[in-house]
Design a protein around this motif. Structure first.
Motif, PDB file in Angstrom:
ATOM      1  N   UNK A 118     -14.593  -8.543  43.586  1.00 46.03           N
ATOM      2  CA  UNK A 118     -15.992  -8.343  43.980  1.00 46.03           C
ATOM      3  C   UNK A 118     -16.239  -8.656  45.454  1.00 46.03           C
ATOM      4  N   UNK A 119     -17.224  -7.970  46.034  1.00 44.49           N
ATOM      5  CA  UNK A 119     -17.668  -8.297  47.393  1.00 44.49           C
ATOM      6  C   UNK A 119     -19.090  -8.861  47.385  1.00 44.49           C
ATOM      7  N   UNK A 120     -19.684  -9.035  46.185  1.00 44.43           N
ATOM      8  CA  UNK A 120     -21.076  -9.483  46.128  1.00 44.43           C
ATOM      9  C   UNK A 120     -21.212 -10.819  45.406  1.00 44.43           C
ATOM     10  N   UNK A 121     -22.213 -11.584  45.807  1.00 46.77           N
ATOM     11  CA  UNK A 121     -22.484 -12.868  45.152  1.00 46.77           C
ATOM     12  C   UNK A 121     -22.853 -12.643  43.682  1.00 46.77           C
ATOM     13  N   UNK A 122     -23.678 -11.611  43.424  1.00 41.27           N
ATOM     14  CA  UNK A 122     -24.074 -11.318  42.040  1.00 41.27           C
ATOM     15  C   UNK A 122     -22.850 -10.980  41.186  1.00 41.27           C
ATOM     16  N   UNK A 123     -21.913 -10.255  41.770  1.00 46.15           N
ATOM     17  CA  UNK A 123     -20.705  -9.863  41.044  1.00 46.15           C
ATOM     18  C   UNK A 123     -19.811 -11.043  40.714  1.00 46.15           C
ATOM     19  N   UNK A 124     -19.702 -11.996  41.628  1.00 53.63           N
ATOM     20  CA  UNK A 124     -18.878 -13.187  41.377  1.00 53.63           C
ATOM     21  C   UNK A 124     -19.475 -13.993  40.224  1.00 53.63           C
TER      22      UNK A 124
ATOM     23  N   UNK B 169     -16.394 -16.260  52.846  1.00 50.93           N
ATOM     24  CA  UNK B 169     -16.195 -17.274  51.814  1.00 50.93           C
ATOM     25  C   UNK B 169     -17.389 -18.215  51.659  1.00 50.93           C
ATOM     26  N   UNK B 170     -18.260 -18.272  52.674  1.00 56.57           N
ATOM     27  CA  UNK B 170     -19.462 -19.102  52.544  1.00 56.57           C
ATOM     28  C   UNK B 170     -20.467 -18.433  51.607  1.00 56.57           C
ATOM     29  N   UNK B 171     -20.600 -17.113  51.754  1.00 54.56           N
ATOM     30  CA  UNK B 171     -21.512 -16.354  50.895  1.00 54.56           C
ATOM     31  C   UNK B 171     -20.965 -16.281  49.468  1.00 54.56           C
ATOM     32  N   UNK B 172     -19.631 -16.192  49.349  1.00 55.18           N
ATOM     33  CA  UNK B 172     -18.980 -15.977  48.051  1.00 55.18           C
ATOM     34  C   UNK B 172     -18.258 -17.248  47.600  1.00 55.18           C
ATOM     35  N   UNK B 173     -18.918 -18.379  47.783  1.00 53.56           N
ATOM     36  CA  UNK B 173     -18.259 -19.684  47.590  1.00 53.56           C
ATOM     37  C   UNK B 173     -17.970 -19.990  46.122  1.00 53.56           C
ATOM     38  N   UNK B 174     -18.579 -19.272  45.187  1.00 59.04           N
ATOM     39  CA  UNK B 174     -18.341 -19.561  43.771  1.00 59.04           C
ATOM     40  C   UNK B 174     -17.080 -18.935  43.212  1.00 59.04           C
ATOM     41  N   UNK B 175     -16.325 -18.230  44.034  1.00 54.12           N
ATOM     42  CA  UNK B 175     -15.166 -17.496  43.517  1.00 54.12           C
ATOM     43  C   UNK B 175     -13.945 -18.388  43.327  1.00 54.12           C
ATOM     44  N   UNK B 176     -13.056 -17.993  42.409  1.00 56.29           N
ATOM     45  CA  UNK B 176     -11.794 -18.724  42.200  1.00 56.29           C
ATOM     46  C   UNK B 176     -10.829 -18.471  43.360  1.00 56.29           C
ATOM     47  N   UNK B 177     -10.815 -17.238  43.862  1.00 58.07           N
ATOM     48  CA  UNK B 177      -9.899 -16.859  44.938  1.00 58.07           C
ATOM     49  C   UNK B 177     -10.716 -16.169  46.024  1.00 58.07           C
ATOM     50  N   UNK B 178     -10.492 -16.537  47.280  1.00 55.34           N
ATOM     51  CA  UNK B 178     -11.237 -15.901  48.372  1.00 55.34           C
ATOM     52  C   UNK B 178     -10.307 -15.174  49.339  1.00 55.34           C
ATOM     53  N   UNK B 179     -10.682 -13.958  49.675  1.00 60.02           N
ATOM     54  CA  UNK B 179      -9.964 -13.166  50.667  1.00 60.02           C
ATOM     55  C   UNK B 179     -10.966 -12.705  51.720  1.00 60.02           C
ATOM     56  N   UNK B 180     -10.552 -12.769  52.986  1.00 56.95           N
ATOM     57  CA  UNK B 180     -11.428 -12.355  54.086  1.00 56.95           C
ATOM     58  C   UNK B 180     -11.686 -10.849  54.054  1.00 56.95           C
TER      59      UNK B 180
ATOM     60  N   UNK C  48      -2.094 -17.624  45.866  1.00 57.00           N
ATOM     61  CA  UNK C  48      -3.363 -18.352  45.745  1.00 57.00           C
ATOM     62  C   UNK C  48      -3.590 -18.896  44.340  1.00 57.00           C
ATOM     63  N   UNK C  49      -2.942 -18.304  43.329  1.00 60.31           N
ATOM     64  CA  UNK C  49      -3.145 -18.750  41.944  1.00 60.31           C
ATOM     65  C   UNK C  49      -2.333 -20.004  41.624  1.00 60.31           C
ATOM     66  N   UNK C  50      -1.370 -20.354  42.484  1.00 62.67           N
ATOM     67  CA  UNK C  50      -0.497 -21.524  42.230  1.00 62.67           C
ATOM     68  C   UNK C  50      -1.338 -22.783  42.066  1.00 62.67           C
TER      69      UNK C  50
END
Ligand code: G6P
Ligand code: MG
Length: 218
Positions: free
Chosen positions: A170-176, A192-203, A216-218
């Motif tokens: 996802x690229x959206x906060x609602x989607x996460x 990553x500040x906007x999408x801070x609730x995610x398990x994995x973050x990619x720029x 990242x899953x390790x």
């Protein structure tokens, strides 16, 4: 064990989030709502009618428009949006995503699409990507849109997988929020500040590879 991926489309696979933004900006101007970066960000992933409602609410215009007016505004936005995407080709796939989708398929993962957009099947066709997905959740059949988990729950059902075996992109906060609520692993693309609730973050999409996800899953 991850066995499949559920993809958002706009802003994840296709470089179309900016076109939704452009078309909604026109709507905001028309109804007299000030267009801000926060409003633009908050609209990502939100269904067509709910997006319009957010724009009206942001300008305190909720009571100024009848249901028929709202339907006409949404229809006009979609018309403008379809003009903007009428020339989409493979070149509008976001960087690295075609490689990622192909390598995931080659590695035996199954993939589905969890987009709120009624234009998703047409866009995937334009991009030449339809064949990689076992199914596309039809947003017209949902009772609630993102951030409700329903769409990502359905995307896992399409894959015949348990949620714990699925990564949602996802690229959206609602989607996460939707992915997390569906008990899948959430992979966010963007700030990553906007999408801070995610398990994995990619720029950015170019960093999304099977190797980077495993790391990242390790
Ligand atoms: C996606 C986009 C939203 C858009 C929604 C509905 O979730 O991120 O910006 O409003 O789809 O799209 P549609 O093409 O059906 O109007
Ligand atoms: Mg999106």
């Amino acid at each position: 064990d991850i066995k499949g991926f559920a993809f958002d489309l706009d802003g994840v696979i296709a470089d179309t989030a900016r076109f939704h933004g452009e078309a909604w900006h026109q709507t905001a101007d028309e109804v007299g709502t000030t267009w801000t970066p926060e409003l633009a960000e908050g609209l990502k992933g939100i269904s067509r009618m709910a997006s319009l409602q957010m724009i009206l609410d942001a300008g305190d215009h909720a009571d100024d428009f009848s249901q028929a007016d709202k339907e006409a505004l949404a229809e006009k936005k979609n018309h403008n949006y379809q003009q903007l995407i009428s020339t989409l080709t493979e070149d509008d796939i976001l960087p690295g995503m075609k490689d990622f989708i192909q390598s995931a398929k080659a590695a035996g993962y199954t993939m589905s699409v969890a987009s709120a957009s009624k234009n998703a099947p047409m866009i995937l066709d334009h991009l030449g990507l339809t064949k990689y997905f076992v199914g596309i959740v039809d947003p017209a059949t949902l009772t609630k849109g993102k951030p409700d988990p329903e769409i990502f729950v359905r995307a896992a059902e399409v894959l015949h997988l348990n949620p714990e075996n699925v990564i949602g992109l996802e690229d959206s906060a609602a989607g996460i929020v939707s992915i997390n609520g569906a008990d899948e692993t959430s992979l966010a693309i963007g700030n990553a500040d906007v999408l801070s609730g995610a398990d994995l973050n990619f720029e950015s999409t170019s960093e999304v590879t099977l190797a980077n996800i495993e790391a990242k899953m390790q």
